[in-house]
Design a protein around this motif. Structure first.
Motif, short mmCIF file in Angstrom:
data_model
loop_
_atom_site.label_atom_id
_atom_site.label_comp_id
_atom_site.label_asym_id
_atom_site.label_seq_id
_atom_site.Cartn_x
_atom_site.Cartn_y
_atom_site.Cartn_z
N UNK A 128 4.00 1.68 3.33
CA UNK A 128 2.65 2.16 3.66
C UNK A 128 1.72 1.89 2.49
N UNK A 129 0.66 1.14 2.74
CA UNK A 129 -0.35 0.89 1.72
C UNK A 129 -1.25 2.12 1.62
N UNK A 130 -1.30 2.73 0.44
CA UNK A 130 -1.98 4.02 0.28
C UNK A 130 -3.50 3.91 0.27
N UNK A 131 -4.03 2.71 0.01
CA UNK A 131 -5.47 2.56 -0.12
C UNK A 131 -5.96 2.74 -1.54
N UNK A 132 -5.10 3.23 -2.44
CA UNK A 132 -5.48 3.43 -3.84
C UNK A 132 -5.42 2.10 -4.58
N UNK A 133 -6.55 1.64 -5.12
CA UNK A 133 -6.60 0.38 -5.85
C UNK A 133 -6.08 0.57 -7.28
N UNK A 173 15.74 7.15 -1.79
CA UNK A 173 14.65 7.73 -2.59
C UNK A 173 13.32 7.33 -1.97
N UNK A 174 12.25 8.03 -2.40
CA UNK A 174 10.88 7.66 -2.03
C UNK A 174 10.23 7.06 -3.26
N UNK A 175 9.54 5.93 -3.10
CA UNK A 175 8.93 5.25 -4.24
C UNK A 175 7.44 5.07 -4.02
N UNK A 176 6.69 5.18 -5.12
CA UNK A 176 5.27 4.81 -5.14
C UNK A 176 5.12 3.78 -6.24
N UNK A 177 4.68 2.57 -5.88
CA UNK A 177 4.68 1.47 -6.82
C UNK A 177 3.35 0.72 -6.80
N UNK A 178 3.15 -0.07 -7.85
CA UNK A 178 2.06 -1.04 -7.89
C UNK A 178 2.70 -2.41 -7.66
N UNK A 179 2.59 -2.96 -6.44
CA UNK A 179 3.28 -4.22 -6.12
C UNK A 179 2.68 -5.39 -6.88
N UNK A 180 3.56 -6.25 -7.37
CA UNK A 180 3.10 -7.41 -8.16
C UNK A 180 3.32 -8.73 -7.42
#
Length: 330
Positions: free
Chosen positions: A208-213, A168-175
């Motif tokens: 990949x870090x998206x740059x979105x804060x 799968x492809x994931x977009x997450x907020x890493x903690x």
């Protein structure tokens, strides 16, 4: 903070975190004006630290790779040696140093000149390290990308392979990144599933870090406990063990669980580790674990200190089984 040298050191420490710092945030952290921050940035540049500024209403600063290592830190040989050592420690989850290795590696690679990066990469590719356990090592670049996203904080995108092979492809907020001593795990809030998830880092590809804060959410429990519960499907059990040695002979993770003023093995209901025998007066430890009993028995045996299991029976059984297998192999 009126002491200029102390303030410069504090400013440099903040800038070594791999992210961009708005001038107003730096001023707030150090308790000075934006004008003072601008002057301090110029002082750091005069000392040879490559601080890059971005334009805009707020303006931002970050420490970048320069033509050479910043002065008064490391020479080339030291920088290469430390980077290689940190990559080994981070990539193979050496117990006790793994998380510090990732944090230090992220800071070092942020300012490492390209010529030294090539030397580190060449040395790394020409060597092979023997790993323990199932050899589930990870690429240090994956760890540093994740560590930078955690520090940002920045949303992270990656490909993930689950235990059943589904991709799968994931977009997450890493903690947080957590190491168990044998594997790395990323705790993150999954935006599509709208819930907290734990990801095995060796199953992650193309981070990949998206740059979105984002504003970090509050994890409902301690990060280590969250990983343990995930490994056991949310179940934990109480462990009680006595070691035939003082606390100073135990690793940190067991020393912290030592029961003050206890010793002896009266009433022991479990089984010793391979070759342990009766532990005698020593150090009793109590803690909660989410590890498989067989794996925990192996971790306890690897301390090299004789021990006796008091509880639970599943751990005692795991120690007996491990002892029988090792005896048979010998």
């Amino acid at each position: 903070m009126t002491d200029t040298p102390a303030r410069l050191l504090s400013l440099l420490s903040l800038l070594q975190t791999p992210r961009e710092w708005p001038g107003s945030e730096l001023a707030g952290r150090l308790g000075v004006s934006a004008r003072t921050i601008r002057r301090d940035i110029e002082r750091l540049r005069d000392l040879g630290y490559p601080v890059e500024a971005t334009l805009g209403a707020e303006g931002g600063y970050r420490l970048v790779a320069g033509a050479a290592m910043p002065p008064l830190l490391l020479d080339d040989e030291e920088a290469v040696a430390i980077a290689v050592g940190l990559r080994a420690g981070a990539g193979h989850a050496i117990e006790g140093v793994e998380e510090a290795s990732v944090r230090a590696l992220a800071k070092l690679e942020q300012v490492l000149p390209s010529r030294l990066r090539r030397r580190v990469g060449a040395l790394q590719s020409a060597t092979i390290a023997l790993t323990r356990g199932d050899g589930a090592s990870v690429d240090p670049r994956t760890l540093t990308t994740m560590a930078s996203a955690v520090a940002g904080p920045e949303r992270l995108r990656f490909a993930y392979r689950a235990g059943d092979g589904v991709r799968t492809r994931r977009v997450v907020e890493p903690y947080r990144l957590v190491s168990t001593g044998s594997r790395w795990y990323l705790i993150a809030y999954d935006l599509e599933r709208e819930d907290w998830r734990t990801f095995r880092v060796d199953r992650v590809a193309e981070p990949f870090a998206t740059g979105a804060r984002f504003v970090p959410r509050e994890l409902p429990m301690n990060a280590q406990e969250f990983v343990r519960r995930g490994l056991r499907g949310g179940e934990t059990y109480a462990v009680e063990v006595t070691f035939a040695a003082g606390p100073e002979a135990l690793p940190d993770w067991l020393r912290e669980a030592a029961v003050p003023g206890t010793g002896g093995t009266d009433g022991a209901a479990g089984a010793g580790a391979p070759g342990a025998g009766a532990a005698g007066a020593g150090t009793r430890v109590r803690f909660e674990s989410g590890d498989a009993p067989e794996w925990l028995a192996a971790r306890l045996a690897l301390t090299g200190v004789p021990f006796t299991v008091h509880a639970p029976e599943a751990l005692a059984a795991g120690a007996r089984a491990l002892g029988a297998r090792l005896a048979g192999a010998a």
